[in-house]
Design an enzyme around this catalytic site. Structure first.
Site, PDB file in Angstrom:
ATOM      1  CE  LYS A  62      -5.677  -8.105  -5.572  1.00 11.42           C
ATOM      2  NZ  LYS A  62      -5.603  -6.616  -5.436  1.00 11.42           N
ATOM      3  N   PRO A 164       2.810  -5.861  -6.275  1.00 13.01           N
ATOM      4  CG  PRO A 164       0.863  -6.900  -5.518  1.00 13.01           C
ATOM      5  CD  PRO A 164       1.951  -7.009  -6.563  1.00 13.01           C
ATOM      6  NE  ARG A 188      -1.071  -0.810   3.435  1.00 11.33           N
ATOM      7  CZ  ARG A 188      -1.108  -1.979   4.062  1.00 11.33           C
ATOM      8  NH1 ARG A 188      -1.243  -2.009   5.372  1.00 11.33           N
ATOM      9  NH2 ARG A 188      -1.041  -3.116   3.392  1.00 11.33           N
TER      10      ARG A 188
END
Lengths: 210, 210
Positions: A62, A164, A188
């Site tokens: 990022k 995402p 996750r």
């Protein structure tokens, strides 16, 4: 990256765990996305190690610095083996240009968390348009499928869309691809699972049918 | 950080060079700012090593991820010894909140490069206002002193203002502090100099008179 499918986000801070998960899930994922949690705790060389298990490592840094610094970061990631580096579009055109001269970039057009609604979402279509000039793809949030559809309209078929926000952040598997994304990024839900390989296999199977 | 003065931006990718410059300049700088160029090439432990030469290391990671990931990055930086972590404000309030629960943060309100005019500058005062809730300071560009004055008006005396963009990017030494900044951040002008210690001494001397 070929076709469509699953990208795993390896946001763990334990190197052994990361490598184990990469190995277990390797048959089901098209690319591994690594960010600073893993790179800061394991070192940049982790990218090369992960390339035993995937053809494509995406460095999700990022990047959001001035052009000169952003360029240095991209060069380090590329030299470490990353095929793509994720760069923020919010920082403006000169940063995207500088980074794209070094490595293939994927631009964050819009993010998946609630806070992104304040400043990023209002300009995400402009950012996507900029990305068409410099990037191979954009990031758009699985948590807001209607935004993916809108951003797909902006970038056409020219750019990949990776999404995402699946599961832990609220989107269901398949939501983003049905809305127009090429890849869903799952973190996750896989790496916190007892059996990451089995979990990745199931998710990949669902995505294949979308 | 005490008072006002000079922060060095150690954006080199050579560890020995970084440590040498830190040592030579240590009498003249109030803090060392390290970013990803140095941390990716030397490892996060460089922060602890730099603490032999300064009381205050600022991890300029321009954190701009979702809250969960941003938090992990801040925790790694804090555990490595960073006194402050620089976080982007444009990613929204939830990210600032999450990071501020882990470590003292300095928020990027506005950046120094031309590209920042497109998306960041229009919202920088809103970002500065948010920073008042969660941060110890903000980053504002030395290249646009009138913006520092404006942002000082927003944050009052409650927050520190640190300003990059000096020399290599065009601002003169003292411009930012005269406009209301507490610290000027100087990178290339010092670390690309033949005699970094001497250069830092001269700059610190000028800043003392502002």
């Amino acid at each position: 990256m070929k076709a469509k499918g699953l990208i795993i986000a390896l946001d763990v801070t334990d190197k052994e765990k990361a490598l184990n998960i990469a190995e277990e899930t390797s048959s089901y994922v098209q690319a591994i996305k690594v960010g600073y949690p893993l790179v800061l705790s394991s070192g940049l060389d982790i990218i090369e190690e992960l390339m035993s298990y995937t053809e494509t490592v995406i460095a999700d840094f990022k990047v959001a610095d001035i052009p000169n610094t952003s360029k240095i970061i991209c060069r380090l990631a590329r030299n470490a083996g990353a095929a793509y580096v994720i760069v923020h579009g919010f920082v403006g055109e000169d940063v995207l240009k500088a980074c794209s001269e070094i490595v293939d970039i994927i631009v964050v057009a819009e993010m998946s968390h609630p806070g992104a609604e304040a400043f990023i979402q209002p300009v995400s279509e402009e950012i996507a348009l900029l990305a068409c000039e410099y990037a191979k793809g954009i990031v758009a949030p699985a948590t807001r499928p209607e935004r993916i559809t809108k951003l797909r309209y902006v970038v056409g078929r020219k750019l990949l869309i990776i999404s995402p926000g699946v599961k832990a952040q609220g989107a269901e598997i398949g939501d983003a691809m049905r809305a127009g994304a090429d890849f869903e990024i799952v973190g996750r839900e896989i790496y916190e699972s007892e059996r990451p390989g089995e979990k990745a296999r199931k998710i990949a199977k669902i995505l294949k049918k979308v």
